[in-house]
Design an enzyme around this catalytic site. Sequence first.
Site, mmCIF file in Angstrom:
data_model
loop_
_atom_site.group_PDB
_atom_site.id
_atom_site.type_symbol
_atom_site.label_atom_id
_atom_site.label_comp_id
_atom_site.label_asym_id
_atom_site.label_seq_id
_atom_site.Cartn_x
_atom_site.Cartn_y
_atom_site.Cartn_z
ATOM 1 N N ARG A 47 27.940 44.673 46.551
ATOM 2 C CA ARG A 47 28.967 45.450 45.864
ATOM 3 C C ARG A 47 29.797 46.272 46.863
ATOM 4 N NH1 ARG A 47 27.716 50.179 44.030
ATOM 5 N NH2 ARG A 47 25.648 49.633 43.277
ATOM 6 N N TYR A 99 54.660 45.188 33.414
ATOM 7 C CA TYR A 99 53.554 44.414 32.855
ATOM 8 C C TYR A 99 52.878 45.235 31.754
ATOM 9 C CZ TYR A 99 49.221 41.813 32.544
ATOM 10 O OH TYR A 99 48.160 41.100 32.072
ATOM 11 N N ASP A 171 54.065 47.188 42.541
ATOM 12 C CA ASP A 171 53.361 45.989 42.086
ATOM 13 C C ASP A 171 54.160 44.799 42.607
ATOM 14 O OD1 ASP A 171 52.372 43.773 40.700
ATOM 15 O OD2 ASP A 171 51.824 44.963 38.934
ATOM 16 N N LYS A 196 47.834 35.437 40.121
ATOM 17 C CA LYS A 196 49.122 34.770 39.997
ATOM 18 C C LYS A 196 49.433 33.954 41.261
ATOM 19 C CE LYS A 196 48.888 37.114 36.207
ATOM 20 N NZ LYS A 196 49.483 38.444 36.042
HETATM 21 C C1 LIG Z 1 49.138 39.642 35.586
HETATM 22 C C2 LIG Z 1 49.714 40.881 36.114
HETATM 23 C C3 LIG Z 1 48.923 42.025 36.252
HETATM 24 C C4 LIG Z 1 47.474 42.086 35.797
HETATM 25 O O1 LIG Z 1 46.647 41.289 36.581
HETATM 26 P P1 LIG Z 1 45.279 40.618 36.041
HETATM 27 O O2 LIG Z 1 44.825 39.825 37.207
HETATM 28 O O3 LIG Z 1 45.622 39.823 34.829
HETATM 29 O O4 LIG Z 1 44.349 41.727 35.709
HETATM 30 C C5 LIG Z 1 49.515 43.162 36.787
HETATM 31 N N1 LIG Z 1 50.803 43.165 37.173
HETATM 32 C C6 LIG Z 1 51.591 42.084 37.048
HETATM 33 C C7 LIG Z 1 53.018 42.159 37.488
HETATM 34 C C8 LIG Z 1 51.077 40.898 36.524
HETATM 35 O O5 LIG Z 1 51.875 39.826 36.387
#
Ligand SMILES: *Cc1c(COP(=O)(O)O)cnc(C)c1O
Length: 373
Positions: A47, A99, A171, A196
């Site tokens: 962890r 998001y 982000d 993604k």
């Molecule tokens: C998908 C996404 C998230 C969240 O990520 P997860 O891996 O689904 O927890 C946060 N920010 C953006 C811009 C995203 O496209």
Amino acid sequence: MRIETLAVHSGRAVDTATGAVTPPIHMSTTFQRAADGTYPQGYIYGRSGNPTRTLLEDCVRELEGGEAAAAFSSGMAAIMSVFQALSPGDHVIAPRDIYHGTTRLLREIMARWNLKTTFVDMTDLEEVRQAISDSTKLIFVETPSNPLLKITDISAVVDIAHQSGARCICDNTWATPVLQRPLTLGADLVVHSSTKYLGGHGDVTGGVVVSAREDDLFGKIRQIQQSGGAVPSPFDCWLTLRSIRTLPYRMRAHSENAVKVAEFLDGHPGVAEVFYPGLVSHPGHETARNQMNLFGGMLSCRVRGGKEEAFRVAAKTRLFTRATSLGSYESLIEHRASIEGPESRTPDDLLRLSVGLENAEDLIEDLEQALTG
Ligand SMILES: *Cc1c(COP(=O)(O)O)cnc(C)c1O
């Protein structure tokens, strides 16, 4: 070194024990102590740290140009760690177009520990300035934004944040470090959903926080990762690392395809409006040109005829799969308002497209037949 070279060489070393060129997956949950009780290799327990996770963290850190990085089991766990590193009573400024999971986190979870949030149009710098208060600690930027592809001027928001002693986080999930490097524009932190584009193959969930500096705030993020325990498995780290090797070439192809699809949709009578920063008509086009290398693989559009017609078009596509998420090699199409829930501000006739790595002409032909009905 340039990004293609970094993507290939960061977080990688030939295994000294075996000569293996591809890094192994270290599945061990525990690590041997020396006779004197110390940990000579630095690893103690799965962890708190794992060699495969370290390679992923090193790689994303170098791609973003930061001093430190922490990998998580999802993008939301990564974002949550940043909010949890703040204190009750602190104030965050976040975009309205963002998001929806991040909105929920702030509204429904972080609000309970008294983290205060003001939601603004992040592209309106005056509105951002107005939202600043004495307790503002963080401005959260997402650009291009979800789902309207709004473009925020990262350097300008960084200036506003720093003038008031706050930090700026971006982000960078949609752009990836291949298209945009927020830390080089002055941002303090970058966060990713590696589910993604970094993962890129629709088969691994993860997140990463990168910090410009190895400072106190990052120390708290690291503590939340290690003690909170939302850590990725060694296999997930390995899969993500494997995928990052081809990220620059995938991002180029996603972007090239998306430009073609956006131009096609922009000229189609069945489409009311296209949101893609690569279009000259997009209000954020100039800013995007300044801070991005390419315009990315995501776009959305409003279908003429309302919600029913949007559903009909999505249902009639053959190459675009109806599903949420983005950034994988295959194209996805999604009616966004219905997944965001009743509080969604997204127009009812909006479809969001994640343009994949198929041939652009095939994708355009598919959309053409779907729109024609
Ligand atoms: C998908 C996404 C998230 C969240 O990520 P997860 O891996 O689904 O927890 C946060 N920010 C953006 C811009 C995203 O496209």
